[in-house]
Structure formats: C-alpha cells, structure tokens
Design an enzyme around this catalytic site. Sequence first.
Site, PDB file in Angstrom:
ATOM      1  N   GLU A   1      16.563  -4.662 -19.315  1.00 34.12           N
ATOM      2  CA  GLU A   1      17.466  -5.287 -20.268  1.00 34.12           C
ATOM      3  C   GLU A   1      16.819  -6.534 -20.878  1.00 34.12           C
ATOM      4  O   GLU A   1      15.814  -7.036 -20.361  1.00 34.12           O
ATOM      5  CB  GLU A   1      18.767  -5.670 -19.542  1.00 34.12           C
TER       6      GLU A   1
ATOM      7  N   ASP B   1      13.802   5.643 -14.462  1.00 31.83           N
ATOM      8  CA  ASP B   1      14.897   4.889 -13.850  1.00 31.83           C
ATOM      9  C   ASP B   1      15.962   5.801 -13.249  1.00 31.83           C
ATOM     10  O   ASP B   1      15.920   7.028 -13.414  1.00 31.83           O
ATOM     11  CB  ASP B   1      15.520   3.941 -14.896  1.00 31.83           C
TER      12      ASP B   1
ATOM     13  N   HIS C   1      16.539  -2.238 -24.994  1.00 31.11           N
ATOM     14  CA  HIS C   1      16.011  -2.030 -23.636  1.00 31.11           C
ATOM     15  C   HIS C   1      15.151  -0.773 -23.570  1.00 31.11           C
ATOM     16  O   HIS C   1      15.325   0.163 -24.346  1.00 31.11           O
ATOM     17  CB  HIS C   1      17.115  -2.049 -22.570  1.00 31.11           C
TER      18      HIS C   1
ATOM     19  N   ASN D   1      20.286  -2.310 -27.517  1.00 31.94           N
ATOM     20  CA  ASN D   1      19.918  -3.732 -27.405  1.00 31.94           C
ATOM     21  C   ASN D   1      18.411  -3.909 -27.205  1.00 31.94           C
ATOM     22  O   ASN D   1      17.953  -4.976 -26.817  1.00 31.94           O
ATOM     23  CB  ASN D   1      20.705  -4.400 -26.274  1.00 31.94           C
TER      24      ASN D   1
HETATM   25  C1  GLP Z   1      19.748   4.629 -20.925  1.00 33.29           C
HETATM   26  C2  GLP Z   1      18.391   4.897 -20.283  1.00 33.29           C
HETATM   27  C3  GLP Z   1      17.273   4.643 -21.231  1.00 33.29           C
HETATM   28  C4  GLP Z   1      17.563   5.312 -22.561  1.00 33.29           C
HETATM   29  C5  GLP Z   1      18.780   4.690 -23.177  1.00 33.29           C
HETATM   30  C6  GLP Z   1      19.148   5.276 -24.526  1.00 33.29           C
HETATM   31  O1  GLP Z   1      20.189   3.335 -20.765  1.00 33.29           O
HETATM   32  N1  GLP Z   1      18.176   4.144 -19.110  1.00 33.29           N
HETATM   33  O2  GLP Z   1      16.056   5.116 -20.657  1.00 33.29           O
HETATM   34  O3  GLP Z   1      16.476   5.171 -23.410  1.00 33.29           O
HETATM   35  O4  GLP Z   1      19.864   4.915 -22.292  1.00 33.29           O
HETATM   36  O5  GLP Z   1      19.874   6.447 -24.356  1.00 33.29           O
HETATM   37  P1  GLP Z   1      20.232   7.461 -25.503  1.00 33.29           P
HETATM   38  O6  GLP Z   1      18.983   8.206 -25.784  1.00 33.29           O
HETATM   39  O7  GLP Z   1      21.289   8.319 -24.896  1.00 33.29           O
HETATM   40  O8  GLP Z   1      20.712   6.666 -26.642  1.00 33.29           O
END
Ligand code: GLP
Length: 240
Positions: A142, A67, A137, A135
Amino acid sequence: MEVIITKNYDEMSKKAAEVIKDVVKKNHSAVLGLATGTTPIGLYKELIAACAKKEISFKNVKTVNLDEYVGLPKEHVQSYDYFMKDNLFNHIDIDIKNTNLPSGVAPDLDAECARYTALLGKMKQSVQLLGLGSNGHIGFNEPKTPFDSTTHIVNLTESTIKDNSRLFDDISEVPTKAITMGIANIMNAEKVLVVASGKNKAKAVYSMVKGPVTEDCPASVLQRHPDVVVVVDEDAASLL
Ligand code: GLP
C-alpha cells in the site's frame, strides 16, 4: 518503461500473454511471478489456450505469487490460493509442487514472511506480473510502503478493502490484513509486466508512468526498473 496501449481488455490480455509466452518459450524452466485480481484473468485464459494447443508447456515452470489474505484458509473461494488453482493451475500442465504462494494461515506469520523472502532469494522471477490497485498499490504494498521492503504483513487500506469487497458477499467479510512480497522482492525480478484495464485505474497508471517516484504511489518505483512492460487498455491509459 515500455507502454503498450490496447483498444480493450481482450487485446490487453492477448498482448500481455505474448510477453509471458515469450519468456516460457525461451526458458522452459522460467520462474513466473504471478498475480491475482480480476485484471489478469483474461491473460490466464490465453495461457491456458496456448498450453492446450501445445504452443507452450509449464511442465518445468515454477511460480511464485505476490500475496495472500491473512486468515482465509486455502479452500476459501476468495483465497488467492483458490484463485490461482481455479483460474490457471488446474487447467495447465504445471506440477502443483512447483507453485508457491505465501501462507496467510501460518501459525507464525513473521516466520512465514522470512520463509517466503528466503524462497524468493532462491527463485528470481524471470518475469513478475503485476496488477495495479486504484491507489497505486502493487501486490498488497500500500502507499508509504518502503521501497526496500521484503515479504511482510500489511494492514489493508480502506480503499483497498472497499475495492476488493465487490468479490465478497459483504464488506465485513474482506480480510483486513494480508501477506505480500515486498517492493524489493518485486524489483528483483528480471522483467516486470504490468496490466491495467478500466477508467478506475487511469490515475494510478498516470502516477506509475509519469508521476514522481514516491512511496505515496508504490507502482512509481517501477520507473527505476530496467525492464518493465506496461500493457493497458485505452480507458486505463486515458490520462497519459
Ligand atoms: C488486489 C491484489 C493486487 C491486484 C489488485 C487489483 O488488491 N492484491 O495484486 O493487482 O487487487 O485488482 P484488480 O485487477 O481486480 O483490479
């Protein structure tokens, strides 16, 4: 779903790196589906170290990222393009031409979604790495994203904007939209590797592993995938 619980973040990173290293050792031209977020940073450090020791090479490896934020130019320090160069690509022997991210600044974002989905059709991920939103995702899919979705533009939820604001100077600077691989694109991977660390992920980890399979928790779809490895530290596994 294989669930591996590790003592802490460092052990999680090492275990998860082993999974990716195995894939690359078996297939020198593997397609790695990669993720951003703070969770995979330790894993990327392990891969950089393995490459420096010549344990593995990325010379023929190709990558596809999950993404990207909409509206952040590639040079922006919070863009996922910048993140990938800074945390991995600039430190390994990969050909940057073999790395792919969806563009969040394409003039026609619908055309960009179609382009990325077509690219993924030609580049099935040997393994797709995933972090986990608090959440539930995955990528930027989402809650309530249809399981048959392909690359699309999303409006980020308030909780995701709040979670990700820690990396920006101010919450008002967090983009409100993103472009993400869809859930069908993720499920198409031959293998899926999920990493999660910390108490704030415990609920999402529980829902992913033991909850009902529902679009309310996008990660729960992984229960339907035939080859998933989940590597979580004790805090993230605390509700299992
Ligand atoms: C973002 C990314 C996700 C990632 C998530 C968790 O929203 N788009 O791909 O898994 O954050 O991030 P973190 O690893 O910093 O908790």
